[in-house]
Design an enzyme around this catalytic site. Structure first.
Site, mmCIF file in Angstrom:
data_model
loop_
_atom_site.group_PDB
_atom_site.id
_atom_site.type_symbol
_atom_site.label_atom_id
_atom_site.label_comp_id
_atom_site.label_asym_id
_atom_site.label_seq_id
_atom_site.Cartn_x
_atom_site.Cartn_y
_atom_site.Cartn_z
ATOM 1 C CG ASP A 100 -1.956 -1.067 1.254
ATOM 2 O OD1 ASP A 100 -1.747 -2.101 0.577
ATOM 3 O OD2 ASP A 100 -2.968 -0.902 1.941
ATOM 4 C CE LYS A 139 -4.931 2.113 2.935
ATOM 5 N NZ LYS A 139 -3.784 1.378 3.516
ATOM 6 C CE LYS A 191 -6.661 -1.129 3.067
ATOM 7 N NZ LYS A 191 -5.307 -1.662 3.343
#
Length: 229
Positions: free
Chosen positions: A91, A152, A182
Protein backbone atom coordinates in the site's frame (compact mmCIF):
# COMPACT_ATOMS: atom_id res chain seq x y z
CA UNK A 1 -28.77 -4.68 1.76
CA UNK A 2 -26.27 -5.27 4.55
CA UNK A 3 -23.22 -7.44 4.03
CA UNK A 4 -22.76 -10.54 6.19
CA UNK A 5 -20.04 -10.93 8.80
CA UNK A 6 -18.14 -13.60 6.87
CA UNK A 7 -18.28 -11.69 3.59
CA UNK A 8 -17.16 -8.51 5.33
CA UNK A 9 -14.28 -10.31 7.07
CA UNK A 10 -12.91 -11.42 3.71
CA UNK A 11 -12.71 -7.77 2.65
CA UNK A 12 -10.64 -6.69 5.65
CA UNK A 13 -6.96 -5.79 5.91
CA UNK A 14 -6.54 -6.18 9.70
CA UNK A 15 -4.19 -3.30 10.40
CA UNK A 16 -1.53 -2.35 12.94
CA UNK A 17 0.55 0.67 11.87
CA UNK A 18 1.08 2.46 15.18
CA UNK A 19 4.57 3.88 15.48
CA UNK A 20 5.13 2.16 18.82
CA UNK A 21 3.86 -1.26 17.75
CA UNK A 22 5.88 -4.26 18.92
CA UNK A 23 6.46 -7.69 17.41
CA UNK A 24 4.41 -9.20 20.22
CA UNK A 25 1.48 -7.02 19.13
CA UNK A 26 1.97 -8.11 15.52
CA UNK A 27 1.88 -11.75 16.65
CA UNK A 28 -1.38 -11.04 18.46
CA UNK A 29 -2.71 -9.31 15.34
CA UNK A 30 -1.95 -12.37 13.22
CA UNK A 31 -3.61 -14.72 15.70
CA UNK A 32 -6.70 -12.52 15.77
CA UNK A 33 -6.72 -12.32 11.97
CA UNK A 34 -6.83 -16.12 11.73
CA UNK A 35 -9.61 -16.25 14.33
CA UNK A 36 -11.71 -13.59 12.61
CA UNK A 37 -11.21 -14.98 9.10
CA UNK A 38 -10.01 -11.71 7.57
CA UNK A 39 -8.27 -11.41 4.22
CA UNK A 40 -4.93 -10.01 5.38
CA UNK A 41 -2.89 -8.27 8.04
CA UNK A 42 -1.28 -4.92 7.25
CA UNK A 43 1.86 -4.04 9.20
CA UNK A 44 4.87 -1.75 8.94
CA UNK A 45 7.79 -2.90 6.75
CA UNK A 46 10.04 -3.27 9.79
CA UNK A 47 7.81 -6.09 11.00
CA UNK A 48 8.61 -8.24 7.96
CA UNK A 49 9.04 -11.09 7.53
CA UNK A 50 6.16 -12.37 9.62
CA UNK A 51 7.17 -15.67 11.15
CA UNK A 52 3.88 -16.47 12.87
CA UNK A 53 1.57 -19.07 11.37
CA UNK A 54 -0.57 -17.20 8.85
CA UNK A 55 -2.84 -19.91 7.48
CA UNK A 56 -4.79 -18.35 4.62
CA UNK A 57 -4.13 -14.78 5.81
CA UNK A 58 -2.20 -12.60 3.35
CA UNK A 59 0.46 -10.06 4.35
CA UNK A 60 0.26 -6.40 3.35
CA UNK A 61 2.62 -3.57 4.20
CA UNK A 62 2.97 0.14 3.50
CA UNK A 63 5.37 2.15 1.38
CA UNK A 64 6.27 5.85 1.56
CA UNK A 65 4.12 5.91 4.67
CA UNK A 66 2.52 8.04 5.96
CA UNK A 67 3.52 11.32 4.24
CA UNK A 68 4.26 10.13 0.70
CA UNK A 69 7.04 12.71 0.55
CA UNK A 70 9.73 10.22 -0.41
CA UNK A 71 11.48 10.03 -3.76
CA UNK A 72 10.14 7.58 -6.29
CA UNK A 73 13.42 5.66 -6.06
CA UNK A 74 13.14 5.38 -2.28
CA UNK A 75 9.56 4.11 -2.53
CA UNK A 76 10.54 1.59 -5.19
CA UNK A 77 13.43 0.32 -3.07
CA UNK A 78 11.17 -0.02 -0.04
CA UNK A 79 8.58 -1.91 -2.08
CA UNK A 80 11.20 -4.22 -3.53
CA UNK A 81 12.61 -5.05 -0.09
CA UNK A 82 9.14 -5.65 1.37
CA UNK A 83 8.27 -7.94 -1.54
CA UNK A 84 11.42 -9.98 -0.89
CA UNK A 85 10.50 -10.18 2.79
CA UNK A 86 7.17 -11.80 2.03
CA UNK A 87 4.66 -8.99 1.50
CA UNK A 88 1.83 -10.14 -0.77
CA UNK A 89 0.52 -6.59 -1.13
CA UNK A 90 2.02 -3.08 -0.99
CA UNK A 91 0.00 0.00 0.00
CA UNK A 92 1.96 3.02 -1.26
CA UNK A 93 1.30 6.69 -0.49
CA UNK A 94 1.46 9.13 -3.39
CA UNK A 95 3.18 12.51 -3.22
CA UNK A 96 0.10 14.66 -2.69
CA UNK A 97 2.08 17.86 -3.31
CA UNK A 98 2.78 16.76 -6.88
CA UNK A 99 -0.93 16.26 -7.43
CA UNK A 100 -1.71 19.67 -5.90
CA UNK A 101 0.77 21.21 -8.36
CA UNK A 102 -1.14 19.68 -11.24
CA UNK A 103 1.63 17.17 -11.94
CA UNK A 104 -0.44 14.03 -12.24
CA UNK A 105 2.10 12.75 -14.75
CA UNK A 106 4.79 12.78 -12.04
CA UNK A 107 2.44 10.93 -9.69
CA UNK A 108 1.90 8.35 -12.40
CA UNK A 109 5.65 7.97 -12.82
CA UNK A 110 6.23 7.30 -9.11
CA UNK A 111 3.39 4.78 -9.00
CA UNK A 112 4.86 3.02 -12.03
CA UNK A 113 8.27 2.86 -10.32
CA UNK A 114 6.70 1.14 -7.31
CA UNK A 115 4.61 -1.11 -9.56
CA UNK A 116 7.75 -2.34 -11.30
CA UNK A 117 9.41 -3.06 -7.94
CA UNK A 118 6.42 -4.89 -6.46
CA UNK A 119 5.91 -8.59 -7.09
CA UNK A 120 2.41 -8.72 -5.65
CA UNK A 121 -0.68 -6.55 -5.57
CA UNK A 122 -0.27 -2.75 -5.44
CA UNK A 123 -2.68 -0.37 -3.72
CA UNK A 124 -2.28 3.40 -4.12
CA UNK A 125 -3.18 5.62 -1.17
CA UNK A 126 -4.35 9.04 -2.39
CA UNK A 127 -5.43 10.74 0.89
CA UNK A 128 -8.86 11.52 -0.53
CA UNK A 129 -9.89 13.75 2.39
CA UNK A 130 -7.11 16.18 1.46
CA UNK A 131 -8.10 16.32 -2.23
CA UNK A 132 -10.76 18.01 -4.34
CA UNK A 133 -13.03 15.81 -6.41
CA UNK A 134 -11.04 16.65 -9.54
CA UNK A 135 -7.82 15.70 -7.76
CA UNK A 136 -9.33 12.40 -6.61
CA UNK A 137 -10.23 11.59 -10.20
CA UNK A 138 -6.76 12.59 -11.43
CA UNK A 139 -5.08 10.41 -8.78
CA UNK A 140 -7.24 7.43 -9.67
CA UNK A 141 -6.51 7.82 -13.37
CA UNK A 142 -2.77 8.04 -12.64
CA UNK A 143 -2.93 4.87 -10.56
CA UNK A 144 -4.76 2.98 -13.29
CA UNK A 145 -2.41 4.18 -16.02
CA UNK A 146 0.60 3.09 -13.94
CA UNK A 147 -0.72 -0.44 -13.50
CA UNK A 148 -1.93 -0.37 -9.89
CA UNK A 149 -4.47 -2.91 -8.67
CA UNK A 150 -6.33 -0.75 -6.14
CA UNK A 151 -6.87 2.85 -5.18
CA UNK A 152 -7.15 3.52 -1.44
CA UNK A 153 -8.65 6.47 0.39
CA UNK A 154 -6.36 7.21 3.30
CA UNK A 155 -3.44 6.46 5.57
CA UNK A 156 -5.44 7.28 8.67
CA UNK A 157 -2.69 9.67 9.72
CA UNK A 158 -3.58 12.80 7.72
CA UNK A 159 -5.25 15.64 9.69
CA UNK A 160 -7.81 16.10 6.90
CA UNK A 161 -9.42 12.83 7.90
CA UNK A 162 -10.04 9.34 6.58
CA UNK A 163 -12.51 7.63 4.30
CA UNK A 164 -15.86 9.04 3.23
CA UNK A 165 -18.64 7.41 1.26
CA UNK A 166 -18.52 10.30 -1.20
CA UNK A 167 -14.83 9.74 -1.96
CA UNK A 168 -15.26 5.98 -2.22
CA UNK A 169 -18.12 6.35 -4.71
CA UNK A 170 -16.15 8.85 -6.78
CA UNK A 171 -13.14 6.53 -6.81
CA UNK A 172 -15.28 3.53 -7.74
CA UNK A 173 -16.98 5.48 -10.52
CA UNK A 174 -13.58 6.58 -11.86
CA UNK A 175 -11.88 3.18 -11.97
CA UNK A 176 -15.04 1.57 -13.32
CA UNK A 177 -14.54 -1.83 -11.69
CA UNK A 178 -11.17 -2.21 -13.37
CA UNK A 179 -9.36 -1.53 -10.10
CA UNK A 180 -10.38 -2.34 -6.57
CA UNK A 181 -11.23 0.41 -4.07
CA UNK A 182 -9.99 0.25 -0.50
CA UNK A 183 -11.60 2.41 2.17
CA UNK A 184 -9.55 3.06 5.30
CA UNK A 185 -9.32 5.61 8.06
CA UNK A 186 -12.00 6.21 10.67
CA UNK A 187 -14.12 3.12 9.98
CA UNK A 188 -14.93 2.01 13.50
CA UNK A 189 -18.35 0.34 13.37
CA UNK A 190 -20.39 -1.96 11.17
CA UNK A 191 -22.68 0.79 9.88
CA UNK A 192 -19.70 2.77 8.58
CA UNK A 193 -18.16 -0.32 7.02
CA UNK A 194 -21.40 -1.27 5.32
CA UNK A 195 -21.77 2.29 4.03
CA UNK A 196 -18.33 2.07 2.41
CA UNK A 197 -19.19 -1.24 0.77
CA UNK A 198 -22.43 0.18 -0.58
CA UNK A 199 -20.49 3.14 -1.97
CA UNK A 200 -18.21 0.79 -3.89
CA UNK A 201 -15.40 -0.32 -1.57
CA UNK A 202 -14.05 -3.79 -2.32
CA UNK A 203 -11.52 -3.81 0.54
CA UNK A 204 -11.48 -2.20 3.99
CA UNK A 205 -8.56 -1.21 6.19
CA UNK A 206 -9.56 -1.67 9.83
CA UNK A 207 -7.70 -1.60 13.11
CA UNK A 208 -10.76 -2.27 15.31
CA UNK A 209 -11.83 -5.22 13.18
CA UNK A 210 -13.48 -7.30 15.89
CA UNK A 211 -15.83 -4.49 16.92
CA UNK A 212 -16.81 -3.85 13.30
CA UNK A 213 -17.47 -7.52 12.59
CA UNK A 214 -19.41 -7.96 15.84
CA UNK A 215 -21.80 -5.31 14.52
CA UNK A 216 -22.61 -7.60 11.60
CA UNK A 217 -23.82 -10.46 13.81
CA UNK A 218 -27.34 -11.46 12.93
CA UNK A 219 -27.16 -10.23 9.32
CA UNK A 220 -28.28 -13.11 7.14
CA UNK A 221 -27.55 -13.94 3.52
CA UNK A 222 -30.52 -13.13 1.33
CA UNK A 223 -32.59 -15.68 -0.53
CA UNK A 224 -30.68 -15.15 -3.78
CA UNK A 225 -27.48 -16.37 -2.14
CA UNK A 226 -25.41 -13.45 -3.41
CA UNK A 227 -23.47 -12.86 -0.21
CA UNK A 228 -25.96 -10.59 1.52
CA UNK A 229 -25.29 -7.38 -0.37
Amino acid sequence: MQITRSALAQMVDHTLLKTDATRAQVSALVAEARELGVFSVCVSPSMLPITDELGDVKVATVCGFPSGNHTAAAKAAEAAESSKLGADEIDMVINIGLLKEGRADAVEEEIRAVREATTGLLKVIIESAALTDDEIVAACKAAEAAGADYVKTSTGFHPAGGASAHAVKLMADTVGGRLGVKASGGIRDFASANEMVEAGATRLGLSGTRAVLDGADGVEIDDEGDGGY
